[in-house]
Scaffold this motif. Structure first.
Motif, PDB file in Angstrom:
ATOM      1  N   GLU A   1      -4.728   4.607  -2.831  1.00 36.81           N
ATOM      2  CA  GLU A   1      -5.371   5.681  -3.591  1.00 36.81           C
ATOM      3  C   GLU A   1      -5.352   7.022  -2.858  1.00 36.81           C
ATOM      4  OE1 GLU A   1      -9.228   4.165  -4.372  1.00 36.81           O
ATOM      5  OE2 GLU A   1      -8.491   2.492  -5.615  1.00 36.81           O
ATOM      6  N   GLY A   2      -4.643   7.062  -1.709  1.00 37.21           N
ATOM      7  CA  GLY A   2      -4.509   8.317  -0.979  1.00 37.21           C
ATOM      8  C   GLY A   2      -5.718   8.707  -0.173  1.00 37.21           C
ATOM      9  N   MET A   3      -6.670   7.786   0.059  1.00 35.83           N
ATOM     10  CA  MET A   3      -7.879   8.107   0.805  1.00 35.83           C
ATOM     11  C   MET A   3      -7.668   8.017   2.319  1.00 35.83           C
ATOM     12  SD  MET A   3     -10.556   6.022  -1.613  1.00 35.83           S
ATOM     13  CE  MET A   3     -11.952   6.387  -0.561  1.00 35.83           C
ATOM     14  N   THR A   4      -6.645   7.310   2.748  1.00 39.57           N
ATOM     15  CA  THR A   4      -6.308   7.204   4.168  1.00 39.57           C
ATOM     16  C   THR A   4      -4.799   7.098   4.293  1.00 39.57           C
ATOM     17  OG1 THR A   4      -6.789   6.019   6.230  1.00 39.57           O
ATOM     18  CG2 THR A   4      -6.441   4.683   4.280  1.00 39.57           C
ATOM     19  N   CYS A   5      -4.297   7.260   5.500  1.00 40.71           N
ATOM     20  CA  CYS A   5      -2.840   7.277   5.690  1.00 40.71           C
ATOM     21  C   CYS A   5      -2.249   5.918   6.036  1.00 40.71           C
ATOM     22  CB  CYS A   5      -2.481   8.268   6.794  1.00 40.71           C
ATOM     23  SG  CYS A   5      -2.451   9.989   6.235  1.00 40.71           S
ATOM     24  N   VAL A   6      -3.017   5.066   6.734  1.00 40.23           N
ATOM     25  CA  VAL A   6      -2.471   3.778   7.199  1.00 40.23           C
ATOM     26  C   VAL A   6      -3.533   2.698   7.077  1.00 40.23           C
ATOM     27  CG1 VAL A   6      -1.465   2.488   9.122  1.00 40.23           C
ATOM     28  CG2 VAL A   6      -0.946   4.917   8.873  1.00 40.23           C
ATOM     29  N   GLN A   7      -3.135   1.541   6.537  1.00 42.19           N
ATOM     30  CA  GLN A   7      -3.957   0.343   6.596  1.00 42.19           C
ATOM     31  C   GLN A   7      -3.072  -0.826   7.002  1.00 42.19           C
ATOM     32  OE1 GLN A   7      -6.144   0.733   2.601  1.00 42.19           O
ATOM     33  NE2 GLN A   7      -7.727  -0.187   3.915  1.00 42.19           N
ATOM     34  N   LEU A   8      -3.579  -1.609   7.960  1.00 42.46           N
ATOM     35  CA  LEU A   8      -2.834  -2.765   8.466  1.00 42.46           C
ATOM     36  C   LEU A   8      -3.402  -4.038   7.865  1.00 42.46           C
ATOM     37  CD1 LEU A   8      -2.571  -1.862  12.271  1.00 42.46           C
ATOM     38  CD2 LEU A   8      -1.022  -1.226  10.417  1.00 42.46           C
ATOM     39  N   ALA A   9      -2.506  -4.965   7.488  1.00 47.50           N
ATOM     40  CA  ALA A   9      -2.929  -6.253   6.943  1.00 47.50           C
ATOM     41  C   ALA A   9      -2.178  -7.366   7.657  1.00 47.50           C
ATOM     42  CB  ALA A   9      -2.666  -6.314   5.439  1.00 47.50           C
ATOM     43  N   ALA A  10      -2.892  -8.402   8.083  1.00 49.25           N
ATOM     44  CA  ALA A  10      -2.287  -9.552   8.758  1.00 49.25           C
ATOM     45  C   ALA A  10      -2.107 -10.684   7.759  1.00 49.25           C
ATOM     46  CB  ALA A  10      -3.164 -10.002   9.925  1.00 49.25           C
ATOM     47  N   PHE A  11      -0.867 -11.200   7.687  1.00 48.53           N
ATOM     48  CA  PHE A  11      -0.544 -12.319   6.805  1.00 48.53           C
ATOM     49  C   PHE A  11      -0.416 -13.583   7.648  1.00 48.53           C
ATOM     50  CE2 PHE A  11       0.394  -8.636   4.390  1.00 48.53           C
ATOM     51  CZ  PHE A  11       0.355  -8.990   3.039  1.00 48.53           C
ATOM     52  N   PRO A  12      -1.098 -14.656   7.265  1.00 48.39           N
ATOM     53  CA  PRO A  12      -1.203 -15.835   8.126  1.00 48.39           C
ATOM     54  C   PRO A  12       0.109 -16.600   8.274  1.00 48.39           C
ATOM     55  CG  PRO A  12      -2.133 -16.305   5.979  1.00 48.39           C
ATOM     56  CD  PRO A  12      -1.797 -14.848   5.984  1.00 48.39           C
ATOM     57  N   TYR A  13       0.097 -17.532   9.199  1.00 48.54           N
ATOM     58  CA  TYR A  13       1.251 -18.402   9.477  1.00 48.54           C
ATOM     59  C   TYR A  13       1.480 -19.349   8.305  1.00 48.54           C
ATOM     60  CZ  TYR A  13       4.030 -21.970  11.914  1.00 48.54           C
ATOM     61  OH  TYR A  13       4.999 -22.866  12.291  1.00 48.54           O
ATOM     62  N   GLY A  14       2.743 -19.578   7.968  1.00 45.66           N
ATOM     63  CA  GLY A  14       3.088 -20.495   6.889  1.00 45.66           C
ATOM     64  C   GLY A  14       3.990 -19.832   5.871  1.00 45.66           C
TER      65      GLY A  14
ATOM     66  N   PHE B   1       2.762 -12.227  10.014  1.00 43.52           N
ATOM     67  CA  PHE B   1       3.287 -10.887   9.769  1.00 43.52           C
ATOM     68  C   PHE B   1       2.162  -9.870   9.793  1.00 43.52           C
ATOM     69  CE2 PHE B   1       7.675 -11.692   8.479  1.00 43.52           C
ATOM     70  CZ  PHE B   1       8.264 -10.455   8.727  1.00 43.52           C
ATOM     71  N   LEU B   2       2.432  -8.719  10.413  1.00 44.91           N
ATOM     72  CA  LEU B   2       1.522  -7.592  10.364  1.00 44.91           C
ATOM     73  C   LEU B   2       2.206  -6.505   9.534  1.00 44.91           C
ATOM     74  CD1 LEU B   2      -1.168  -6.377  11.381  1.00 44.91           C
ATOM     75  CD2 LEU B   2       0.114  -5.430  13.309  1.00 44.91           C
ATOM     76  N   VAL B   3       1.575  -6.117   8.432  1.00 42.61           N
ATOM     77  CA  VAL B   3       2.170  -5.137   7.523  1.00 42.61           C
ATOM     78  C   VAL B   3       1.353  -3.856   7.571  1.00 42.61           C
ATOM     79  CG1 VAL B   3       2.802  -4.618   5.136  1.00 42.61           C
ATOM     80  CG2 VAL B   3       3.088  -6.949   6.026  1.00 42.61           C
ATOM     81  N   ALA B   4       2.063  -2.739   7.798  1.00 42.93           N
ATOM     82  CA  ALA B   4       1.429  -1.426   7.777  1.00 42.93           C
ATOM     83  C   ALA B   4       1.726  -0.764   6.431  1.00 42.93           C
ATOM     84  CB  ALA B   4       1.950  -0.575   8.919  1.00 42.93           C
ATOM     85  N   PHE B   5       0.722  -0.675   5.574  1.00 44.61           N
ATOM     86  CA  PHE B   5       0.863   0.060   4.326  1.00 44.61           C
ATOM     87  C   PHE B   5       0.585   1.529   4.647  1.00 44.61           C
ATOM     88  CE2 PHE B   5      -0.264  -4.233   2.887  1.00 44.61           C
ATOM     89  CZ  PHE B   5       0.765  -4.467   1.975  1.00 44.61           C
ATOM     90  N   VAL B   6       1.580   2.409   4.402  1.00 42.21           N
ATOM     91  CA  VAL B   6       1.476   3.787   4.868  1.00 42.21           C
ATOM     92  C   VAL B   6       1.608   4.770   3.705  1.00 42.21           C
ATOM     93  CG1 VAL B   6       2.398   3.185   7.128  1.00 42.21           C
ATOM     94  CG2 VAL B   6       3.964   3.975   5.341  1.00 42.21           C
ATOM     95  N   GLY B   7       0.984   5.926   3.893  1.00 45.24           N
ATOM     96  CA  GLY B   7       1.072   7.002   2.909  1.00 45.24           C
ATOM     97  C   GLY B   7       2.324   7.831   3.112  1.00 45.24           C
ATOM     98  N   PRO B   8       2.418   8.974   2.429  1.00 47.87           N
ATOM     99  CA  PRO B   8       3.620   9.826   2.516  1.00 47.87           C
ATOM    100  C   PRO B   8       3.860  10.300   3.950  1.00 47.87           C
ATOM    101  CG  PRO B   8       2.212  10.499   0.700  1.00 47.87           C
ATOM    102  CD  PRO B   8       1.420   9.530   1.500  1.00 47.87           C
ATOM    103  N   ALA B   9       5.115  10.209   4.408  1.00 56.29           N
ATOM    104  CA  ALA B   9       5.461  10.607   5.768  1.00 56.29           C
ATOM    105  C   ALA B   9       5.205  12.084   6.010  1.00 56.29           C
ATOM    106  CB  ALA B   9       6.923  10.276   6.044  1.00 56.29           C
ATOM    107  N   GLU B  10       5.327  12.899   4.960  1.00 53.27           N
ATOM    108  CA  GLU B  10       5.155  14.340   5.115  1.00 53.27           C
ATOM    109  C   GLU B  10       3.753  14.717   5.571  1.00 53.27           C
ATOM    110  OE1 GLU B  10       6.142  12.868   2.353  1.00 53.27           O
ATOM    111  OE2 GLU B  10       8.309  13.262   2.349  1.00 53.27           O
ATOM    112  N   THR B  11       2.752  13.981   5.090  1.00 60.05           N
ATOM    113  CA  THR B  11       1.354  14.321   5.408  1.00 60.05           C
ATOM    114  C   THR B  11       0.699  13.324   6.359  1.00 60.05           C
ATOM    115  OG1 THR B  11       0.637  13.128   3.417  1.00 60.05           O
ATOM    116  CG2 THR B  11       1.022  15.499   3.210  1.00 60.05           C
TER     117      THR B  11
END
Length: 571
Positions: free
Chosen positions: A395-408, A340-350
């Motif tokens: 913490e609101g320092m960036t808008c998007v961070q992606l994290a890869a979750f391994p198989y299993g 799984f690739l998960v995009a943790f995202v900030g507020p859509a407005e900004t």
């Protein structure tokens, strides 16, 4: 004109190979072919005109049926030229084609003809069935690699760009199974894609179903059935009416939906028109009758481009990432076996621009991994982001961070890897493939035979390249996402050119499909055929090809394991 000399002739025996084309040629041009003075042949007295006519009649009988394995007005479609074939099969309407390449003198072809004709009758309106006399049109042998008779191929519905010719083409699948009508029909119908949507009031109401599909200008046909799986006929109709009529399917146990359409018998077909009118189909359900019914309510068929290599591409919708609520994160991501690739995202407005850029990069992966977005704008989402290393977005320092979750299926105890590269498909692909297990064999001269003998009857997909020893990410993704019937291998041709020579591959990178077939004379012996893949060397192109192969052989192996032959009849 009376011939005054001696006429010598030989009666053909079982050991002689009669050339029927030669006989037909002689008769058409009013000649008799004879040999003079050969002591091996028995001399006979001068023949009368009546005797010559009798001999001519025999030659007509012998030659006339040679290319008549399939009647001109029969269910099997015949092509007399490569141009006509490609106009219909390659560049014609989207359809699955079953094609036999035969020679009229071939004994196996003659034996197969009645069963193949029956297949064509059973699959009418489901799969288009054709036969090509390769002796008459020899260009087919070179074009499609015909080396023995009969050769049977399935041409899928979709076309892909050939990376070498830059033209649109189809990559056919070779049939290597028993020469029985039932097995041939099963192989052909397995290649039919399904655009049928399943509906049920247990999950959604009819009104919600229509809302989910948007304000479509198309009418909707609904099949009410007792069967658990979609029939080949209905799948074929969903392909034929794609973008003209939406096809849906409901089960007989869904009493509320059946009542809504006033359906009391099964199977039944109903159409809801674009104006909301509902019409029940009356009559016997079959290909011809349903086509006639659907044509009344379907949108006009779009014209297919006469120059397929210059087809206009449709505007692509703006990529979107599927949203996952924080409350559903454990069930959706952590409990799933997939990468799984998960995009943790900030507020859509900004953060709309950054989110759109991430969505575009993820879309460029073409489905190599499953992906969702989690909003870190609320307390629960921010906590999840921190728990899995995406502190900056929490913490609101960036808008998007992606994290890869391994198989299993036990990701709760695993570590997610946070992506720190550019939001571009290529570096992102390299990142996500690190989270994938490797189900690909790396081959050299010594390991080729071991690879072929492992699960010997399973099709084998081999990628040959000169770009180092590391398995390409797209091949790792294919092997992961299409486990089961296929096995996968990679060859570094720069170090092991002898493997490429053995597989008769000369252009790189190349992908070949290896198909096993038991020797009819010795069931313990297995021969391998090498079928080149001619589509785009991308995950999107290869996944289409592999999914068709995977679907066909997975069903065949499942049936073998269950020990049953299934019901007769292709349709």
């Amino acid at each position: 004109t009376t011939y005054k000399g001696r006429l010598h002739f030989k009666v053909a025996t079982a050991n002689d190979r009669l050339n029927p084309q030669a006989g037909a040629f002689l008769i058409r041009h009013h000649f008799l072919w004879f040999c003079c003075g050969d002591p091996r042949y028995r001399a006979c007295p001068k023949m009368s005109r009546a005797a010559i006519y009798t001999l001519a009649t025999v030659l007509v009988v012998l030659s006339g049926g040679a290319d008549a394995l399939y009647a001109d007005d029969g269910p099997v479609i015949k092509f007399q030229s490569l141009a006509d074939f490609e106009a219909e099969v390659i560049n014609g309407e989207a359809a699955v084609w079953l094609v036999e390449f035969y020679a009229p003198w071939c004994g196996h072809c003659k034996s197969l003809a009645p069963a193949y004709t029956k297949v064509a009758e059973n699959l009418k309106g489901v799969v288009k069935v054709a036969a090509i006399d390769v002796d008459s049109v020899k260009e087919f042998a070179q074009k499609y690699g015909i080396q023995s008779f009969p050769t049977i191929k399935v041409f899928p519905h979709d076309r892909q760009m050939n990376p070498y010719t830059k033209k649109m083409s189809k990559t056919p699948l070779d049939y290597e199974g028993p020469r029985t009508g039932k097995k041939i029909a099963e192989f052909a119908t397995a290649a039919i894609p399904s655009f049928v949507q399943s509906i049920s009031t247990a999950d959604t109401t009819w009104a919600e179903f229509k809302t989910q599909n948007g304000a479509s200008p198309l009418a909707t046909a609904v099949l009410f059935t007792t069967k658990e799986t979609t029939t080949p006929l209905y799948k074929a109709l969903s392909l034929q009416y794609k973008d003209r009529l939406r096809l849906a399917e409901a089960r007989s146990i869904d009493a509320a939906l059946c009542a809504e359409f006033a359906v009391t018998e099964f199977p039944s077909v109903a159409i809801e028109t674009t104006t909301g009118e509902r019409v029940l189909f009356e009559g016997k359900i079959g290909a011809d009758s349903l086509v006639e019914f659907f044509d009344r309510y379907a949108a006009p068929a779009p014209e297919r481009s006469a120059t397929p290599e210059k087809e206009v591409k449709k505007d692509k919708a703006t990529p979107q990432i599927i949203e996952c609520a924080a409350a559903d994160f454990e069930a959706t991501v952590l409990a799933a076996e997939d990468v799984f690739l998960v995009a943790f995202v900030g507020p859509a407005e900004t953060c709309s621009a950054e989110i759109a850029l991430a969505a575009k990069a993820i879309d460029g992966l073409s489905g190599m991994v499953r992906a969702v977005s989690v909003s870190a704008a609320d307390t629960a989402g921010a906590k999840l982001a921190k728990d899995w290393g995406a502190d900056d977005v929490a913490e609101g320092m960036t808008c998007v961070q992606l994290a890869a979750f391994p198989y299993g299926g036990e990701k709760a105890d695993a570590d997610a890897e946070v992506y720190g590269g550019e939001m571009e498909p290529k570096p992102l692909q390299a990142f996500v493939t690190l989270a994938m297990p490797n189900f690909v064999d790396v081959l050299d001269k010594q390991s080729v035979q071991q690879f072929l003998q492992r699960d010997v009857m399973n099709p084998k997909l081999v990628l040959l390249s000169k770009k180092g020893d590391e398995v390409p990410g797209l091949l790792k993704a294919l092997a992961l996402n299409y486990q089961g019937a296929l096995r996968y291998a990679y060859v570094n041709v720069a170090e092991h050119p002898e493997v490429a020579e053995e597989l008769q591959v000369k252009k790189f990178p190349s992908v070949v499909l290896m198909l096993a077939q038991r020797d009819p004379a010795d069931e313990t012996r297995v021969n391998f055929g090498v079928q080149p893949y001619t589509g785009a060397l991308s995950y999107a192109g290869l996944s289409k090809f592999v999914s068709e192969v995977h679907g066909q052989f997975k069903e065949m192996f499942k049936e073998q394991q269950e020990g049953g032959d299934g019901a007769e009849g292709g349709a």
